[in-house]
Design a protein around this motif. Structure first.
Motif, PDB file in Angstrom:
ATOM      1  N   GLY A   1      12.323  27.996 -14.469  1.00 32.79           N
ATOM      2  CA  GLY A   1      13.551  27.459 -15.040  1.00 32.79           C
ATOM      3  C   GLY A   1      14.720  27.938 -14.203  1.00 32.79           C
ATOM      4  O   GLY A   1      14.665  29.003 -13.600  1.00 32.79           O
ATOM      5  N   GLU A   2      15.775  27.159 -14.165  1.00 29.52           N
ATOM      6  CA  GLU A   2      16.953  27.540 -13.395  1.00 29.52           C
ATOM      7  C   GLU A   2      18.093  27.871 -14.339  1.00 29.52           C
ATOM      8  O   GLU A   2      18.368  27.126 -15.282  1.00 29.52           O
ATOM      9  CB  GLU A   2      17.388  26.396 -12.474  1.00 29.52           C
TER      10      GLU A   2
ATOM     11  N   VAL B   1      21.534  27.620 -15.412  1.00 26.13           N
ATOM     12  CA  VAL B   1      22.589  26.661 -15.141  1.00 26.13           C
ATOM     13  C   VAL B   1      23.961  27.247 -15.465  1.00 26.13           C
ATOM     14  O   VAL B   1      24.947  26.963 -14.788  1.00 26.13           O
ATOM     15  CB  VAL B   1      22.351  25.366 -15.964  1.00 26.13           C
TER      16      VAL B   1
ATOM     17  N   LYS C   1      17.493  25.488 -17.511  1.00 28.84           N
ATOM     18  CA  LYS C   1      16.944  24.138 -17.344  1.00 28.84           C
ATOM     19  C   LYS C   1      15.536  24.263 -16.788  1.00 28.84           C
ATOM     20  O   LYS C   1      15.332  24.822 -15.710  1.00 28.84           O
ATOM     21  CB  LYS C   1      17.823  23.356 -16.380  1.00 28.84           C
TER      22      LYS C   1
ATOM     23  N   GLY D   1      12.922  22.147 -15.256  1.00 24.29           N
ATOM     24  CA  GLY D   1      12.866  20.817 -14.670  1.00 24.29           C
ATOM     25  C   GLY D   1      11.485  20.271 -14.405  1.00 24.29           C
ATOM     26  O   GLY D   1      11.342  19.101 -14.104  1.00 24.29           O
TER      27      GLY D   1
ATOM     28  N   PRO E   1      14.433  19.627 -23.196  1.00 31.80           N
ATOM     29  CA  PRO E   1      15.864  19.922 -23.230  1.00 31.80           C
ATOM     30  C   PRO E   1      16.144  21.310 -22.659  1.00 31.80           C
ATOM     31  O   PRO E   1      15.273  22.181 -22.672  1.00 31.80           O
ATOM     32  CB  PRO E   1      16.205  19.864 -24.721  1.00 31.80           C
ATOM     33  N   ASN E   2      17.349  21.488 -22.166  1.00 31.37           N
ATOM     34  CA  ASN E   2      17.770  22.806 -21.706  1.00 31.37           C
ATOM     35  C   ASN E   2      17.877  23.730 -22.911  1.00 31.37           C
ATOM     36  O   ASN E   2      18.037  23.273 -24.037  1.00 31.37           O
ATOM     37  CB  ASN E   2      19.109  22.706 -20.983  1.00 31.37           C
TER      38      ASN E   2
END
Length: 71
Positions: free
Chosen positions: A38-39, A41, A51, A53, A58-59
């Motif tokens: 996950g990043e 954000v 997030k 991806g 959903p975030n």
């Protein structure tokens, strides 16, 4: 080392499962939180907006101490 915006992370199962947030909602967390990248954000206070991806999800806001850098 603290998590910062743009870092690639995953959730720490033990910290998330025993959290106040888990007790307030469904404790059946999806595996992607712990197994995929996950990043970060955004960060506001003690929380990071993450997030994920690789899967259509959903975030999610998670506490910074519930995250670790993905290796």
């Amino acid at each position: 080392m603290p998590v910062k915006k743009g870092d690639v992370v995953r959730a720490i199962r033990e910290k998330l499962e025993n959290s106040v947030e888990a007790k307030a909602s469904d404790t059946r967390f999806p595996a992607y939180l712990f197994e995929t990248q996950g990043e970060v954000v955004d960060i506001k206070g003690d929380y990071a907006f993450v997030k994920f991806g690789q899967v259509p999800t959903p975030n999610i806001w998670l506490r910074l101490d519930q995250l670790e850098a993905f290796k």
